[in-house]
Design an enzyme around this catalytic site. Structure first.
Site, PDB file in Angstrom:
ATOM      1  N   CYS A  96       0.431   1.731   2.568  1.00 12.21           N
ATOM      2  CA  CYS A  96       1.034   0.735   1.690  1.00 12.21           C
ATOM      3  C   CYS A  96       1.661   1.379   0.469  1.00 12.21           C
ATOM      4  O   CYS A  96       1.414   2.554   0.170  1.00 12.21           O
ATOM      5  CB  CYS A  96       0.022  -0.337   1.288  1.00 12.21           C
ATOM      6  SG  CYS A  96      -1.365   0.200   0.305  1.00 12.21           S
ATOM      7  N   CYS A  97       2.511   0.596  -0.197  1.00  8.57           N
ATOM      8  CA  CYS A  97       3.205   1.032  -1.403  1.00  8.57           C
ATOM      9  C   CYS A  97       4.107   2.235  -1.084  1.00  8.57           C
ATOM     10  O   CYS A  97       4.928   2.171  -0.185  1.00  8.57           O
ATOM     11  CB  CYS A  97       2.181   1.352  -2.496  1.00  8.57           C
ATOM     12  SG  CYS A  97       2.856   1.453  -4.162  1.00  8.57           S
TER      13      CYS A  97
END
Length: 255
Positions: free
Chosen positions: A163-164
Site C-alpha cells: 500500500c501507499c
C-alpha cells in the site's frame, strides 16, 4: 519525577511479564502472513497508521502474523515535529520493533515457504530504506533482501500486498506487474504524489488509477495494492481501503 517513573516501571515489569504482541489472533489461523516494516514514522520509516490498519484487519480475519524488517541503518532520521533531517543514526530493525511491540525478526530470516502471503505497508521508509526510490526514482535499486522476498513469493505463487508508496517495490522487481498508487493527475492537490505513476510505468509496471478506498488486484501476479496515504482522504477511508487490500490478499491464499 523521571526517576520515580523508571522505578515504577521496573516494579511493574515482573508483574506484566514480557511484552505481549498485539498482532496475533487466537484459534485456527486462516493464513500465515508476513508483514515487512521499514522503520517507525511516515517520513523515514513505516507509516504507523497503515501498519496498524493492516494488523487490525489481519487480526479480525484470524490470520497468524509475523513481523520482519531489514537489520540495516536508516537512510536518515527525520524530526517529525519539524519535517527536517536530524543528526541521529537509527537502525531499521530496532525502529520497527517499536511498531511490533518488540516482536520483530530480521528480514534475512523471512522464507516464503513458511508463510502464505506477505504484506508491505507504505511510508517513506519503503522508498528510503527498502529501496532508493526517494532519491533515484525509476532508476532506483531495491534492497537485496526485499528483492529476494518479493521474488520468492512470486515464484511460489503466493500473494503480495502493498500500500501507499510500497507498490514501487513490486514494479521494480516483478516485470509487467499491475499496481495502483492512486490517481494519475494531482486533482488540485488531492494526489500530491501522482508523479509516481509515471515512474512505475518507466520501470515496466502497469498502473491502474484507483481511489483511496479501492484496490487493484493483479490476478496474474497475485499482487494486491491500494493507495492509502498517497491521496488526501479521511483516515477511515484509508483504513477501509487497506481492509479491502488485506481481504483480497487473504482470499488469494485460498485459506
Amino acid at each position: 519525577m523521571a526517576a520515580l517513573g523508571v522505578r515504577c516501571s521496573r516494579r511493574l515489569l515482573p508483574l506484566l511479564g514480557a511484552p505481549r504482541p498485539l498482532h496475533t489472533s487466537p484459534g485456527n489461523p486462516s493464513a500465515r502472513v508476513a508483514v515487512v516494516l521499514s522503520g517507525c514514522g511516515v517520513y523515514d520509516g513505516t507509516e504507523i497508521h497503515e501498519a496498524s490498519a493492516i494488523l487490525v484487519h489481519l487480526s479480525r480475519q484470524g490470520a497468524e502474523v509475523k513481523m520482519f524488517a531489514p537489520d540495516i541503518p536508516q537512510m536518515h532520521v527525520i524530526d517529525h515535529s519539524k519535517g527536517q533531517p536530524s543528526q541521529e543514526n537509527r537502525n531499521v530493525l530496532v525502529e520497527s520493533a517499536r511498531l511490533a511491540r518488540g516482536d520483530v525478526t530480521a528480514l534475512s530470516k523471512l522464507s516464503a515457504k513458511d508463510h502464505d502471503a506477505v504484506i508491505f505497508p507504505g511510508g517513506f521508509g519503503a522508498a528510503k530504506n527498502l529501496s532508493s526510490f526517494a532519491v533515484d526514482g525509476e532508476s532506483c535499486s531495491v534492497h537485496s533482501e526485499v528483492e529476494r522476498v518479493l521474488q520468492d513469493f512470486r515464484k511460489a505463487e503466493k500473494p503480495i500486498g502493498l500500500c501507499c508508496i510500497a507498490p514501487v517495490l513490486a514494479a521494480k522487481v516483478i516485470p509487467g506487474v499491475e499496481v495502483t498508487v492512486g490517481q494519475e493527475e494531482e486533482q488540485g492537490g488531492k494526489w500530491p504524489y501522482c508523479g509516481t505513476t509515471k515512474a512505475i510505468q518507466a520501470m515496466g509496471g502497469k498502473h491502474s488509477a484507483k481511489e483511496v478506498h479501492e484496490v487493484h488486484v493483479d490476478k496474474s501476479h497475485k499482487v494486491v495494492t491500494t493507495p492509502a496515504f498517497m491521496g488526501q482522504a479521511p483516515l477511515h477511508t484509508i483504513f477501509d481501503g487497506i481492509g479491502s487490500m488485506v481481504s483480497n490478499v487473504l482470499r488469494l491464499t485460498g485459506k
